[in-house]
Write a protein that holds these residues in place. Structure first.
Motif, PDB file in Angstrom:
ATOM      1  N   TYR A  94     -29.230 -15.245 -62.509  1.00  0.00           N
ATOM      2  CA  TYR A  94     -29.486 -15.556 -61.106  1.00  0.00           C
ATOM      3  C   TYR A  94     -30.614 -16.585 -60.989  1.00  0.00           C
ATOM      4  O   TYR A  94     -31.652 -16.458 -61.659  1.00  0.00           O
ATOM      5  CB  TYR A  94     -29.846 -14.290 -60.337  1.00  0.00           C
ATOM      6  N   TYR A  95     -30.391 -17.577 -60.137  1.00  0.00           N
ATOM      7  CA  TYR A  95     -31.341 -18.654 -59.920  1.00  0.00           C
ATOM      8  C   TYR A  95     -31.658 -18.779 -58.439  1.00  0.00           C
ATOM      9  O   TYR A  95     -30.830 -18.457 -57.593  1.00  0.00           O
ATOM     10  CB  TYR A  95     -30.755 -19.995 -60.383  1.00  0.00           C
ATOM     11  N   CYS A  96     -32.831 -19.309 -58.136  1.00  0.00           N
ATOM     12  CA  CYS A  96     -33.093 -19.650 -56.746  1.00  0.00           C
ATOM     13  C   CYS A  96     -33.448 -21.134 -56.653  1.00  0.00           C
ATOM     14  O   CYS A  96     -33.842 -21.757 -57.652  1.00  0.00           O
ATOM     15  CB  CYS A  96     -34.188 -18.794 -56.124  1.00  0.00           C
ATOM     16  N   ASN A  97     -33.273 -21.693 -55.482  1.00  0.00           N
ATOM     17  CA  ASN A  97     -33.552 -23.100 -55.277  1.00  0.00           C
ATOM     18  C   ASN A  97     -33.732 -23.337 -53.785  1.00  0.00           C
ATOM     19  O   ASN A  97     -33.457 -22.456 -52.963  1.00  0.00           O
ATOM     20  CB  ASN A  97     -32.427 -23.959 -55.840  1.00  0.00           C
ATOM     21  N   ALA A  98     -34.187 -24.528 -53.444  1.00  0.00           N
ATOM     22  CA  ALA A  98     -34.465 -24.876 -52.053  1.00  0.00           C
ATOM     23  C   ALA A  98     -33.492 -25.944 -51.570  1.00  0.00           C
ATOM     24  O   ALA A  98     -32.896 -26.670 -52.369  1.00  0.00           O
ATOM     25  CB  ALA A  98     -35.897 -25.392 -51.934  1.00  0.00           C
ATOM     26  N   GLY A  99     -33.352 -26.025 -50.270  1.00  0.00           N
ATOM     27  CA  GLY A  99     -32.510 -27.054 -49.678  1.00  0.00           C
ATOM     28  C   GLY A  99     -33.056 -27.485 -48.338  1.00  0.00           C
ATOM     29  O   GLY A  99     -33.949 -26.844 -47.785  1.00  0.00           O
ATOM     30  N   GLU A 100     -32.509 -28.573 -47.795  1.00  0.00           N
ATOM     31  CA  GLU A 100     -32.999 -29.104 -46.533  1.00  0.00           C
ATOM     32  C   GLU A 100     -32.573 -28.240 -45.349  1.00  0.00           C
ATOM     33  O   GLU A 100     -33.202 -28.282 -44.293  1.00  0.00           O
ATOM     34  CB  GLU A 100     -32.519 -30.539 -46.350  1.00  0.00           C
ATOM     35  N   SER A 101     -31.501 -27.481 -45.526  1.00  0.00           N
ATOM     36  CA  SER A 101     -31.014 -26.639 -44.441  1.00  0.00           C
ATOM     37  C   SER A 101     -30.215 -25.488 -45.019  1.00  0.00           C
ATOM     38  O   SER A 101     -29.825 -25.508 -46.193  1.00  0.00           O
ATOM     39  CB  SER A 101     -30.132 -27.444 -43.489  1.00  0.00           C
ATOM     40  N   LEU A 102     -29.964 -24.505 -44.183  1.00  0.00           N
ATOM     41  CA  LEU A 102     -29.154 -23.357 -44.593  1.00  0.00           C
ATOM     42  C   LEU A 102     -27.768 -23.822 -45.019  1.00  0.00           C
ATOM     43  O   LEU A 102     -27.241 -23.400 -46.054  1.00  0.00           O
ATOM     44  CB  LEU A 102     -29.061 -22.377 -43.431  1.00  0.00           C
ATOM     45  N   ALA A 103     -27.188 -24.701 -44.240  1.00  0.00           N
ATOM     46  CA  ALA A 103     -25.845 -25.197 -44.546  1.00  0.00           C
ATOM     47  C   ALA A 103     -25.835 -25.957 -45.877  1.00  0.00           C
ATOM     48  O   ALA A 103     -24.884 -25.853 -46.645  1.00  0.00           O
ATOM     49  CB  ALA A 103     -25.356 -26.090 -43.409  1.00  0.00           C
ATOM     50  N   ALA A 104     -26.860 -26.729 -46.121  1.00  0.00           N
ATOM     51  CA  ALA A 104     -26.932 -27.493 -47.369  1.00  0.00           C
ATOM     52  C   ALA A 104     -27.010 -26.558 -48.573  1.00  0.00           C
ATOM     53  O   ALA A 104     -26.306 -26.741 -49.565  1.00  0.00           O
ATOM     54  CB  ALA A 104     -28.146 -28.426 -47.339  1.00  0.00           C
ATOM     55  N   VAL A 105     -27.850 -25.548 -48.470  1.00  0.00           N
ATOM     56  CA  VAL A 105     -27.981 -24.595 -49.580  1.00  0.00           C
ATOM     57  C   VAL A 105     -26.661 -23.883 -49.820  1.00  0.00           C
ATOM     58  O   VAL A 105     -26.251 -23.672 -50.959  1.00  0.00           O
ATOM     59  CB  VAL A 105     -29.101 -23.576 -49.295  1.00  0.00           C
ATOM     60  N   ALA A 106     -25.979 -23.516 -48.767  1.00  0.00           N
ATOM     61  CA  ALA A 106     -24.729 -22.767 -48.886  1.00  0.00           C
ATOM     62  C   ALA A 106     -23.641 -23.552 -49.620  1.00  0.00           C
ATOM     63  O   ALA A 106     -22.719 -22.949 -50.172  1.00  0.00           O
ATOM     64  CB  ALA A 106     -24.234 -22.354 -47.507  1.00  0.00           C
ATOM     65  N   VAL A 107     -23.740 -24.869 -49.636  1.00  0.00           N
ATOM     66  CA  VAL A 107     -22.757 -25.672 -50.371  1.00  0.00           C
ATOM     67  C   VAL A 107     -23.356 -26.241 -51.642  1.00  0.00           C
ATOM     68  O   VAL A 107     -22.774 -27.126 -52.267  1.00  0.00           O
ATOM     69  CB  VAL A 107     -22.173 -26.807 -49.495  1.00  0.00           C
ATOM     70  N   GLY A 108     -24.509 -25.725 -52.023  1.00  0.00           N
ATOM     71  CA  GLY A 108     -25.098 -26.108 -53.299  1.00  0.00           C
ATOM     72  C   GLY A 108     -25.910 -27.380 -53.322  1.00  0.00           C
ATOM     73  O   GLY A 108     -26.242 -27.881 -54.405  1.00  0.00           O
ATOM     74  N   ARG A 109     -26.226 -27.930 -52.155  1.00  0.00           N
ATOM     75  CA  ARG A 109     -27.064 -29.134 -52.110  1.00  0.00           C
ATOM     76  C   ARG A 109     -28.527 -28.696 -52.160  1.00  0.00           C
ATOM     77  O   ARG A 109     -29.133 -28.343 -51.142  1.00  0.00           O
ATOM     78  CB  ARG A 109     -26.787 -29.947 -50.849  1.00  0.00           C
ATOM     79  N   VAL A 110     -29.074 -28.701 -53.358  1.00  0.00           N
ATOM     80  CA  VAL A 110     -30.447 -28.228 -53.566  1.00  0.00           C
ATOM     81  C   VAL A 110     -31.343 -29.398 -53.930  1.00  0.00           C
ATOM     82  O   VAL A 110     -30.863 -30.462 -54.316  1.00  0.00           O
ATOM     83  CB  VAL A 110     -30.497 -27.138 -54.657  1.00  0.00           C
ATOM     84  N   VAL A 111     -32.650 -29.172 -53.808  1.00  0.00           N
ATOM     85  CA  VAL A 111     -33.588 -30.273 -53.961  1.00  0.00           C
ATOM     86  C   VAL A 111     -34.505 -30.138 -55.163  1.00  0.00           C
ATOM     87  O   VAL A 111     -35.228 -31.070 -55.484  1.00  0.00           O
ATOM     88  CB  VAL A 111     -34.443 -30.440 -52.687  1.00  0.00           C
ATOM     89  N   ASP A 112     -34.509 -28.992 -55.809  1.00  0.00           N
ATOM     90  CA  ASP A 112     -35.435 -28.773 -56.908  1.00  0.00           C
ATOM     91  C   ASP A 112     -34.695 -28.676 -58.241  1.00  0.00           C
ATOM     92  O   ASP A 112     -33.497 -28.426 -58.296  1.00  0.00           O
ATOM     93  CB  ASP A 112     -36.217 -27.475 -56.695  1.00  0.00           C
ATOM     94  N   SER A 113     -35.458 -28.827 -59.315  1.00  0.00           N
ATOM     95  CA  SER A 113     -34.899 -28.567 -60.640  1.00  0.00           C
ATOM     96  C   SER A 113     -34.633 -27.075 -60.787  1.00  0.00           C
ATOM     97  O   SER A 113     -35.323 -26.249 -60.199  1.00  0.00           O
ATOM     98  CB  SER A 113     -35.895 -29.011 -61.726  1.00  0.00           C
ATOM     99  N   TRP A 114     -33.646 -26.742 -61.567  1.00  0.00           N
ATOM    100  CA  TRP A 114     -33.332 -25.333 -61.773  1.00  0.00           C
ATOM    101  C   TRP A 114     -34.350 -24.688 -62.709  1.00  0.00           C
ATOM    102  O   TRP A 114     -34.795 -25.293 -63.679  1.00  0.00           O
ATOM    103  CB  TRP A 114     -31.936 -25.178 -62.356  1.00  0.00           C
TER     104      TRP A 114
END
Length: 124
Positions: A94-114
């Protein structure tokens, strides 16, 4: 980029619970949406849950709805994933990551390194 540290994984039996935590050492998540993802052996990483800022909006993949709860504690700069009624098919890193919006995170558009992730193993 904000690197995160995931923790809280372990080996449990089906039906038991675990709570995962995610925090960026020495930094803050600011006002980003946050999400949890998982990757089982031989499979691609998939979205599990996301939470917006300040935390009233959430989204889950269908297979975990009603069993997993994502939350965030801004004072502690930590994001959690409470996992109840675990099933063998929840076994994954299990991994966590950040995104610009809820919708972006839900489709895997993340902004940080894993990060390294945390292993969750559920036996039947």
């Amino acid at each position: 980029q904000v690197h995160v540290v995931e923790s809280g994984g372990g080996s449990v039996q089906a039906g038991e619970s675990l709570r995962l935590s995610c925090a960026p050492p020495g930094r803050t998540f600011s006002t980003r949406a946050m999400g949890w993802f998982r990757q089982a052996p031989g499979q691609e990483r998939e979205f599990v849950a996301a939470i917006g800022w300040p935390g009233s909006a959430t989204r889950y993949t269908d297979s975990v709805k009603g069993r997993f709860t994502i939350s965030r504690d801004s004072a502690k700069n930590t994001v959690y994933l409470q996992m109840d009624s675990l099933k063998p098919e929840d076994t994954a890193v299990y991994y966590c990551n950040a995104g610009e919006s809820l919708a972006a995170v839900a489709v895997g558009r993340v902004v940080d390194s894993w990060g390294q992730g945390t292993q969750v193993s559920v036996s039947s």
